[in-house]
Motif scaffolding. Structure first.
Motif, PDB file in Angstrom:
ATOM      1  N   ILE A  96      -6.172  -1.967   1.017  1.00  0.00           N
ATOM      2  CA  ILE A  96      -6.515  -2.144   1.995  1.00  0.00           C
ATOM      3  C   ILE A  96      -7.530  -2.403   2.729  1.00  0.00           C
ATOM      4  O   ILE A  96      -8.130  -3.755   3.692  1.00  0.00           O
ATOM      5  N   SER A  97      -8.854  -2.576   1.922  1.00  0.00           N
ATOM      6  CA  SER A  97     -10.415  -2.297   2.283  1.00  0.00           C
ATOM      7  C   SER A  97     -10.207  -4.542   1.141  1.00  0.00           C
ATOM      8  O   SER A  97     -11.401  -5.016   2.920  1.00  0.00           O
ATOM      9  N   GLU A  98      -9.597  -4.355   0.864  1.00  0.00           N
ATOM     10  CA  GLU A  98     -10.071  -6.182   0.761  1.00  0.00           C
ATOM     11  C   GLU A  98      -8.543  -7.234   1.448  1.00  0.00           C
ATOM     12  O   GLU A  98      -9.189  -8.227   1.489  1.00  0.00           O
ATOM     13  N   PHE A  99      -8.089  -6.455   1.397  1.00  0.00           N
ATOM     14  CA  PHE A  99      -7.084  -6.740   2.569  1.00  0.00           C
ATOM     15  C   PHE A  99      -7.589  -6.739   3.973  1.00  0.00           C
ATOM     16  O   PHE A  99      -7.764  -7.615   4.615  1.00  0.00           O
ATOM     17  N   ALA A 100      -8.691  -6.375   4.730  1.00  0.00           N
ATOM     18  CA  ALA A 100      -9.558  -5.971   5.619  1.00  0.00           C
ATOM     19  C   ALA A 100      -9.952  -7.047   5.686  1.00  0.00           C
ATOM     20  O   ALA A 100     -10.443  -7.607   6.290  1.00  0.00           O
ATOM     21  N   ALA A 101     -10.740  -8.021   4.337  1.00  0.00           N
ATOM     22  CA  ALA A 101     -11.740  -8.481   4.772  1.00  0.00           C
ATOM     23  C   ALA A 101     -11.466  -9.928   3.638  1.00  0.00           C
ATOM     24  O   ALA A 101     -11.589 -10.348   3.986  1.00  0.00           O
ATOM     25  N   GLY A 102     -10.036 -10.115   3.693  1.00  0.00           N
ATOM     26  CA  GLY A 102      -9.384 -11.387   3.703  1.00  0.00           C
ATOM     27  C   GLY A 102      -9.094 -12.242   4.397  1.00  0.00           C
ATOM     28  O   GLY A 102      -9.177 -11.358   5.604  1.00  0.00           O
ATOM     29  N   ASP A 103      -7.571 -13.058   4.069  1.00  0.00           N
ATOM     30  CA  ASP A 103      -7.008 -14.238   5.289  1.00  0.00           C
ATOM     31  C   ASP A 103      -5.182 -13.441   4.721  1.00  0.00           C
ATOM     32  O   ASP A 103      -4.817 -14.662   5.060  1.00  0.00           O
ATOM     33  N   GLN A 104      -4.525 -12.580   3.673  1.00  0.00           N
ATOM     34  CA  GLN A 104      -4.235 -12.801   3.764  1.00  0.00           C
ATOM     35  C   GLN A 104      -3.059 -12.594   4.826  1.00  0.00           C
ATOM     36  O   GLN A 104      -3.157 -11.943   5.652  1.00  0.00           O
ATOM     37  N   ARG A 105      -1.694 -12.883   4.976  1.00  0.00           N
ATOM     38  CA  ARG A 105      -1.397 -12.795   5.978  1.00  0.00           C
ATOM     39  C   ARG A 105      -0.016 -11.534   5.699  1.00  0.00           C
ATOM     40  O   ARG A 105      -0.407 -10.935   7.152  1.00  0.00           O
ATOM     41  N   TRP A 106      -0.001 -10.852   4.671  1.00  0.00           N
ATOM     42  CA  TRP A 106       0.842 -10.023   5.441  1.00  0.00           C
ATOM     43  C   TRP A 106       0.167  -8.474   4.666  1.00  0.00           C
ATOM     44  O   TRP A 106       0.245  -8.518   3.100  1.00  0.00           O
ATOM     45  N   MET A 107       0.510  -7.027   5.213  1.00  0.00           N
ATOM     46  CA  MET A 107       0.273  -5.624   3.907  1.00  0.00           C
ATOM     47  C   MET A 107       1.791  -5.030   4.393  1.00  0.00           C
ATOM     48  O   MET A 107       1.998  -4.865   5.556  1.00  0.00           O
ATOM     49  N   VAL A 108       2.081  -4.391   3.376  1.00  0.00           N
ATOM     50  CA  VAL A 108       3.256  -3.257   4.240  1.00  0.00           C
ATOM     51  C   VAL A 108       2.842  -2.110   3.089  1.00  0.00           C
ATOM     52  O   VAL A 108       2.123  -1.889   2.042  1.00  0.00           O
ATOM     53  N   ALA A 109       2.950  -1.067   3.912  1.00  0.00           N
ATOM     54  CA  ALA A 109       2.561  -0.136   4.029  1.00  0.00           C
ATOM     55  C   ALA A 109       3.593   1.285   4.254  1.00  0.00           C
ATOM     56  O   ALA A 109       4.474   1.051   4.820  1.00  0.00           O
ATOM     57  N   VAL A 110       4.124   2.502   4.070  1.00  0.00           N
ATOM     58  CA  VAL A 110       4.466   3.921   4.237  1.00  0.00           C
ATOM     59  C   VAL A 110       4.052   4.301   5.157  1.00  0.00           C
ATOM     60  O   VAL A 110       4.389   4.135   6.465  1.00  0.00           O
ATOM     61  N   ARG A 111       2.777   5.153   4.629  1.00  0.00           N
ATOM     62  CA  ARG A 111       1.990   5.729   5.727  1.00  0.00           C
ATOM     63  C   ARG A 111       0.787   5.691   5.738  1.00  0.00           C
ATOM     64  O   ARG A 111      -0.548   6.435   6.278  1.00  0.00           O
ATOM     65  N   MET A 112       0.554   5.300   4.660  1.00  0.00           N
ATOM     66  CA  MET A 112      -1.375   5.004   4.661  1.00  0.00           C
ATOM     67  C   MET A 112      -2.121   4.623   5.542  1.00  0.00           C
ATOM     68  O   MET A 112      -3.279   4.558   6.130  1.00  0.00           O
ATOM     69  N   VAL A 113      -1.576   3.165   5.975  1.00  0.00           N
ATOM     70  CA  VAL A 113      -2.554   3.099   7.939  1.00  0.00           C
ATOM     71  C   VAL A 113      -1.615   3.306   8.763  1.00  0.00           C
ATOM     72  O   VAL A 113      -2.069   2.139  10.092  1.00  0.00           O
TER      73      VAL A 113
ATOM     74  N   VAL B  31       0.500  -1.763   0.046  1.00  0.00           N
ATOM     75  CA  VAL B  31      -0.636   0.191   0.013  1.00  0.00           C
ATOM     76  C   VAL B  31       1.483   1.180   0.064  1.00  0.00           C
ATOM     77  O   VAL B  31       1.706   1.334   0.824  1.00  0.00           O
ATOM     78  N   LEU B  32       0.704   1.611  -0.679  1.00  0.00           N
ATOM     79  CA  LEU B  32       1.557   3.254  -1.626  1.00  0.00           C
ATOM     80  C   LEU B  32       0.426   4.148  -1.170  1.00  0.00           C
ATOM     81  O   LEU B  32      -0.444   4.110  -1.894  1.00  0.00           O
ATOM     82  N   SER B  33       1.000   5.414  -0.539  1.00  0.00           N
ATOM     83  CA  SER B  33       0.448   6.763  -0.341  1.00  0.00           C
ATOM     84  C   SER B  33      -0.032   7.278  -1.554  1.00  0.00           C
ATOM     85  O   SER B  33      -1.346   7.258  -1.772  1.00  0.00           O
ATOM     86  N   ASP B  34       0.733   7.449  -3.097  1.00  0.00           N
ATOM     87  CA  ASP B  34      -0.027   7.363  -3.897  1.00  0.00           C
ATOM     88  C   ASP B  34      -0.080   6.968  -4.938  1.00  0.00           C
ATOM     89  O   ASP B  34      -0.624   7.754  -6.091  1.00  0.00           O
ATOM     90  N   ASP B  35      -0.506   5.561  -4.683  1.00  0.00           N
ATOM     91  CA  ASP B  35      -1.662   4.994  -5.277  1.00  0.00           C
ATOM     92  C   ASP B  35      -2.660   5.146  -5.610  1.00  0.00           C
ATOM     93  O   ASP B  35      -3.256   5.064  -4.138  1.00  0.00           O
ATOM     94  N   LYS B  36      -3.951   5.615  -6.780  1.00  0.00           N
ATOM     95  CA  LYS B  36      -4.882   5.350  -6.569  1.00  0.00           C
ATOM     96  C   LYS B  36      -5.732   4.069  -6.380  1.00  0.00           C
ATOM     97  O   LYS B  36      -6.690   4.864  -5.627  1.00  0.00           O
ATOM     98  N   GLY B  37      -5.270   3.218  -6.489  1.00  0.00           N
ATOM     99  CA  GLY B  37      -5.938   1.849  -5.960  1.00  0.00           C
ATOM    100  C   GLY B  37      -5.724   1.939  -3.931  1.00  0.00           C
ATOM    101  O   GLY B  37      -5.953   0.186  -3.716  1.00  0.00           O
ATOM    102  N   ALA B  38      -4.902   2.905  -3.056  1.00  0.00           N
ATOM    103  CA  ALA B  38      -4.990   2.073  -2.624  1.00  0.00           C
ATOM    104  C   ALA B  38      -5.698   1.755  -1.154  1.00  0.00           C
ATOM    105  O   ALA B  38      -5.841   0.937  -0.746  1.00  0.00           O
ATOM    106  N   SER B  39      -6.358   2.595  -1.357  1.00  0.00           N
ATOM    107  CA  SER B  39      -7.863   2.109  -0.508  1.00  0.00           C
ATOM    108  C   SER B  39      -8.616   0.816  -0.861  1.00  0.00           C
ATOM    109  O   SER B  39      -8.741   0.868   0.242  1.00  0.00           O
ATOM    110  N   LYS B  40      -8.846   0.552  -2.064  1.00  0.00           N
ATOM    111  CA  LYS B  40      -9.246  -0.521  -2.530  1.00  0.00           C
ATOM    112  C   LYS B  40      -8.194  -1.098  -1.872  1.00  0.00           C
ATOM    113  O   LYS B  40      -9.298  -2.599  -1.133  1.00  0.00           O
TER     114      LYS B  40
END
Length: 560
Positions: A296-313, A285-294
């Motif tokens: 994050i929402s997909e990760f929150a609803a799924g069961d993937q192991r890891w998310m990597v972010a700069v400041r978005m989260v 998840v990168l702050s200047d990526d237009k699909g960042a919010s989507k």
């Protein structure tokens, strides 16, 4: 809710720890005010674009349609909406347009994470101009306020005992209270130290141990070396965090992990390492990526192991299944740290524990030890003498030069990371330290004693388990020592052995300071009085061990 509607103030400041339910509270107030016809419209002001969407989704579930795409220059919005969501930056761009909208209706303004109104003078002025005519203003925050001279709009200030103005909250619900009510998870901090080597811009090669007393510049350089994806420290810590996540997922199958990176290059590099370690791709998840919010929402609803972010989260983003975190960023302010840790504390069921992996840096360990301390916004500080006068002036200069700090620091601390090695240092839990003080290499059985802690434990069970592991190890160390009554020459004179013991003692004294507020020097003096012997710098191994055991006794008694 009872306090708000019994007094029905125009302005109300609620300070509540991340995960306590500020959004639910604010939307409940909004629904009630709308139902009583006390307001006609809702305006939500949030720090980021993603949080606008998150507020709109939460409001929809509460039966309050909010337009998250509204902007000040847009004018009207569809009649289907009873409110809009905007950012602080968006308000600052055109506060007059927002003021006109606020004046047209009886408006409730919800200022989420209101400390952002003090981030820039234009933001604060814009918020004040836009929402001064509002019928009601509900301000929310969940993280420590900074000490600065920018008053936050619509927040009441009153002089403290020292005469310095501080913010006054109408209602406060801290982490300690939320923990007692099982609203948030307890946090297990796992600190990792290790040897770092780097080359400065001048060509000098420097080696230092992360976690040992160093100057601020050397701490920054050692930390950047540790976080360099090309070294051994960050891959080792990511591997340890992945093992911890696997253990947690045995009891919480959908538990997820989050790595908070310094910049986009590091984030992508960490994602590659995670795929090599876990065999599964990480969500980036990168702050200047237009699909960042989507994403994050997909990760929150799924069961993937890891998310990597700069400041978005870092703030406000709601991903309740996050249970393991890696703090892999050079950002080390109390505000950002509290925001970051807040991503892991939201409780879903009793017994869940959050695990956050940290570099063994004194500043970060201090923040971890002070997690339960509530802070108010302090407006500047009282000047008591001539020396303090110059210090206050330095603060003003630092604020004036804030925009130039990043580039200047890059030039000052330009360096080349040469290598790094990770060692498990200790676990910090409930203000007490448990562990090995940098003696144990990553991947060892002793490290697994802590990585393998069950994913579902009540706070008391966690404390008892850590104390048992600590005492078991102390007995093992005692059994491994030579039987002779006098310490051997190797025990007393080996530089490495004494350095390890001093580091362990200093870490425990620091943890005791963050738990009780007692200065380090007073704690060392009390240990010398109770255990005997000279200052720690010239004490022998047995004297240092006695003091280490005594500090742990204090921590155990206090916890009990």
């Amino acid at each position: 809710m009872q306090d708000y509607f019994s007094r029905q103030p125009r302005d109300y400041l609620a300070v509540a720890t991340p995960g306590a339910g500020k959004t639910t509270f604010a939307l409940s107030v909004a629904a009630e005010l709308l139902g009583r016809r006390m307001v006609d419209r809702i305006t939500v002001v949030a720090p980021t674009e993603h949080l606008k969407l998150q507020w709109a989704e939460a409001a929809a579930r509460a039966g309050i349609p909010i337009d998250p795409t509204y902007s000040a220059g847009k004018g009207r919005t569809a009649d289907d909406y009873v409110g809009v969501a905007v950012t602080y930056a968006g308000v600052a761009v055109n506060p007059l347009a927002m003021r006109i909208r606020t004046e047209r209706f009886k408006t409730l303004v919800i200022l989420d994470e209101v400390h952002h109104a003090g981030d820039a003078l234009s933001w604060g002025e814009g918020v004040r101009e836009a929402f001064e005519p509002a019928s009601r203003r509900l301000t929310l925050t969940g993280t420590p306020f900074r000490s600065d001279i920018n008053p936050i709009p619509f927040v009441t200030y009153a002089p403290g005992e020292d005469g310095v103005p501080r913010s006054v909250a109408d209602y406060t619900y801290g982490y300690a209270e939320a923990l007692a009510d099982h609203v948030v998870r307890p946090v297990l901090f796992l600190a990792y130290s290790g040897e770092m080597q780097w080359r400065t811009r001048a060509g000098d090669e420097i080696a230092a141990t992360l976690g040992e007393p160093l100057t601020k510049d050397l701490v920054n350089q050692a930390l950047r070396t540790a976080l360099d994806p090309g070294g051994s420290w960050i891959p080792s810590v990511l591997a340890a965090a992945d093992k911890r996540l696997s253990e947690v997922r045995r009891h919480v199958p959908d538990a997820g992990g989050l790595v908070i990176a310094t910049d986009q290059d590091d984030a992508r590099a960490y994602a590659k390492l995670i795929k090599q370690i876990s065999g599964e791709p990480a969500t980036v998840v990168l702050s200047d990526d237009k699909g960042a919010s989507k994403r994050i929402s997909e990760f929150a609803a799924g069961d993937q192991r890891w998310m990597v972010a700069v400041r978005m989260v870092s703030e406000g983003v709601d991903v309740p299944r996050l249970a393991v975190g890696v703090y892999a960023t050079t950002t080390s302010t109390p505000l950002f740290f509290a925001q970051a840790v807040g991503r892991f504390v939201r409780a879903r069921t009793r017994g869940e524990t959050a695990s956050v992996f940290l570099p063994s840096v004194p500043t970060l360990l201090g923040f971890a030890g002070e997690l339960e301390v509530a802070r108010d916004h302090v407006l500047g500080r009282k000047i008591t003498d001539e020396t303090d006068l110059f210090a206050a002036e330095d603060d003003l200069l630092a604020q004036a030069n804030a925009a130039e700090q990043a580039s200047a620091s890059e030039e000052t601390f330009a360096f080349e990371a040469l290598g790094s090695e990770a060692r498990f240092d200790h676990v910090l839990y409930d203000g007490a330290a448990f562990g090995h003080a940098g003696e144990v290499h990553v991947g060892s059985e002793e490290e697994m004693d802590f990585l393998g802690i069950p994913g579902l434990l009540e706070p008391d069970q966690m404390r008892e388990l850590l104390q048992k592991r600590q005492s078991d190890r102390a007995r093992k160390r005692a059994a491994d020592r030579p039987a002779a009554s006098e310490p051997t020459v190797a025990e007393v004179t080996t530089h490495e052995q004494l350095a390890v013991l001093r580091r362990e003692l200093n870490g425990l004294v620091a943890a005791w300071h963050h738990r009780t507020g007692q200065p380090h020097a007073i704690t060392h003096a009390a240990l010398r009085k109770e255990c005997g012997g000279p200052a720690a710098a010239i004490a022998n191994a047995d004297q240092l061990r006695a003091r280490i055991d005594r500090v742990r006794e204090w921590a155990t008694r206090r916890s009990g």
